[in-house]
Scaffold this active site. Sequence first.
Site, PDB file in Angstrom:
ATOM      1  N   PRO A 100       0.814  -1.211   0.000  1.00 58.88           N
ATOM      2  CA  PRO A 100       0.000   0.000   0.000  1.00 58.88           C
ATOM      3  C   PRO A 100       0.853   1.269   0.000  1.00 58.88           C
ATOM      4  O   PRO A 100       1.940   1.288   0.560  1.00 58.88           O
ATOM      5  CB  PRO A 100      -0.804  -0.092   1.301  1.00 58.88           C
ATOM      6  CG  PRO A 100      -0.729  -1.522   1.709  1.00 58.88           C
ATOM      7  CD  PRO A 100       0.559  -2.049   1.158  1.00 58.88           C
ATOM      8  N   GLY A 102       2.305   4.605   1.167  1.00 57.00           N
ATOM      9  CA  GLY A 102       2.531   5.090   2.523  1.00 57.00           C
ATOM     10  C   GLY A 102       3.205   4.075   3.424  1.00 57.00           C
ATOM     11  O   GLY A 102       3.637   4.420   4.509  1.00 57.00           O
ATOM     12  N   CYS A 103       3.283   2.808   3.014  1.00 47.78           N
ATOM     13  CA  CYS A 103       3.967   1.799   3.826  1.00 47.78           C
ATOM     14  C   CYS A 103       5.466   1.884   3.560  1.00 47.78           C
ATOM     15  O   CYS A 103       5.892   2.064   2.421  1.00 47.78           O
ATOM     16  CB  CYS A 103       3.505   0.388   3.484  1.00 47.78           C
ATOM     17  SG  CYS A 103       1.932  -0.045   4.215  1.00 47.78           S
ATOM     18  N   VAL A 104       6.242   1.735   4.607  1.00 47.70           N
ATOM     19  CA  VAL A 104       7.704   1.760   4.437  1.00 47.70           C
ATOM     20  C   VAL A 104       8.267   0.371   4.628  1.00 47.70           C
ATOM     21  O   VAL A 104       7.666  -0.506   5.141  1.00 47.70           O
ATOM     22  CB  VAL A 104       8.381   2.742   5.419  1.00 47.70           C
ATOM     23  CG1 VAL A 104       8.050   4.154   5.037  1.00 47.70           C
ATOM     24  CG2 VAL A 104       7.993   2.446   6.838  1.00 47.70           C
TER      25      VAL A 104
END
Length: 104
Positions: A100, A102-104
Site C-alpha cells: 500500500p 505510505g507503507c515503508v
Amino acid sequence: MPVTTIGTAQVHVDAEGFLTDYDEWDEQLGRQLAAAIGIDMTDAHWTPIRFLRADYPEFGQTATLRRISTLAGIPIKDLFTLFPGKPAKKMAYIAGLPKPHGCV
C-alpha cells in the site's frame, strides 16, 4: 520483474517480494505467503484478504486500513491483532497485491 518459486508456483515479484501479477495468486499461495511471515490463516484472517482481492481490481490500488475497516466492517484494532506489527503491509503481501502507498 524477478520470478521466484513459492511452494510449487513460480510467481513474479518486486524487489521486496510482493507479487506483481494479480492473476498468479490463489488462496493456496496466500496460505504459503502467510506461513512465510508467521501467520496461520483462520476465517477471520481471510475476511480482509478476500476484501482486498475484490477491491483491488475496481480501484487499482491496495486498500488502506481505514478503507478495509469502513467497507469490510473490521475494526482497525482487530486488523492489528490478526496481522501484528504492520497489518496493511502484511495483508497486501498475503493477498498478492502491491504494498500500500505510505507503507515503508
